[in-house]
Design an enzyme around this catalytic site. Structure first.
Site, mmCIF file in Angstrom:
data_model
loop_
_atom_site.group_PDB
_atom_site.id
_atom_site.type_symbol
_atom_site.label_atom_id
_atom_site.label_comp_id
_atom_site.label_asym_id
_atom_site.label_seq_id
_atom_site.Cartn_x
_atom_site.Cartn_y
_atom_site.Cartn_z
ATOM 1 N N CYS A 1 0.834 -1.191 0.000
ATOM 2 C CA CYS A 1 0.000 0.000 0.000
ATOM 3 C C CYS A 1 0.875 1.249 0.000
ATOM 4 O O CYS A 1 1.619 1.482 -0.940
ATOM 5 C CB CYS A 1 -1.002 -0.045 1.155
ATOM 6 S SG CYS A 1 -2.356 1.159 0.955
ATOM 7 N N HIS B 1 -3.673 -4.794 -0.467
ATOM 8 C CA HIS B 1 -3.271 -5.405 0.807
ATOM 9 C C HIS B 1 -3.328 -6.929 0.687
ATOM 10 O O HIS B 1 -4.411 -7.514 0.842
ATOM 11 C CB HIS B 1 -4.209 -4.949 1.928
ATOM 12 C CG HIS B 1 -4.008 -3.538 2.351
ATOM 13 N ND1 HIS B 1 -3.118 -3.173 3.336
ATOM 14 C CD2 HIS B 1 -4.571 -2.388 1.905
ATOM 15 C CE1 HIS B 1 -3.147 -1.864 3.490
ATOM 16 N NE2 HIS B 1 -4.021 -1.364 2.636
ATOM 17 N N GLU C 1 -2.420 -9.039 2.852
ATOM 18 C CA GLU C 1 -2.815 -9.587 4.153
ATOM 19 C C GLU C 1 -4.313 -9.506 4.386
ATOM 20 O O GLU C 1 -4.825 -10.110 5.341
ATOM 21 C CB GLU C 1 -2.056 -8.874 5.280
ATOM 22 C CG GLU C 1 -2.545 -7.488 5.640
ATOM 23 C CD GLU C 1 -2.095 -6.376 4.707
ATOM 24 O OE1 GLU C 1 -2.334 -5.203 5.040
ATOM 25 O OE2 GLU C 1 -1.504 -6.671 3.644
#
Length: 202
Positions: free
Chosen positions: A80, A182, A184
């Site tokens: 990001c 992202h 994750e």
């Protein structure tokens, strides 16, 4: 087996990245120590917020110089805002210098759609980037951003998404990787990306 250092410079969602890596059985160390970054097998640079504040928080303790040096030796993944910091410069808030690891600049997404761009969008891959091994065009990942990178060379673009116009979603240059989205927070596809990154130094 060594560890992946997650850079703690006060602007990242560190816990979610560390949790995803732990789920994959990959050892991490959240740190702001230059020595621990140097000893790591790989480095993740997360980030949320505004570019100039984040750049200053990297520069103040000299972490910018550490990351630039380590990029010659080991894999580095920017996530990001962390990806945006890999570029030469940004126009967000005020002109600011980045790490200069990927030639290009960061600017507003030039779209008629609402900003910030929040949600799931599909990827189109290019230039055969190893962190996307096992994934195919159309893979969906999660974005939250209003600014994006404009790479100076198409050779450094690893993936794009569409948000009106095509938007650079990932970059790759040498040991340096960046995801505007992202991983994750991107389900199984995101875990595969982090798994692939974790295998780069084996």
């Amino acid at each position: 087996m060594g560890y992946t250092a997650i850079v703690d410079y006060g602007v990242g969602n560190l816990k979610s990245v560390a949790n995803a890596m732990a789920y994959l059985g990959l050892e991490t160390l959240v740190t702001s120590s230059a020595g621990e970054l140097e000893r790591a097998d790989a480095i993740i640079l997360p980030g949320v917020g505004a570019f100039p504040d984040a750049a200053e928080k990297l520069r103040a303790p000299g972490l910018d110089r550490v990351l630039t040096a380590q990029a010659e030796k080991k894999p580095i993944l920017g996530i990001c805002l962390g990806m945006q910091l890999l570029f030469d410069e940004s126009t967000e808030v005020r002109p600011s210098r980045g790490l200069g690891l990927v030639p290009g600049r960061v600017d507003w997404i030039r779209t008629e759609y609402k900003l910030p761009h929040i949600g799931w969008n599909s990827l189109t891959f290019q230039n055969d980037c190893p962190i996307f091994k096992g994934l195919t065009d159309g893979t969906y990942v999660y974005f939250v951003h209003s600014f994006c990178g404009y790479a100076a060379s198409e050779d450094d673009v690893a993936a794009r998404t569409d948000y009106g116009p095509p938007v650079v979603a990932a970059v790759h240059k040498g040991n340096v990787y960046g995801c505007q989205f992202h991983p994750e927070k991107s389900g199984e596809a995101g875990l595969q990306i982090l798994r692939n990154f974790g295998e780069l130094n084996k």
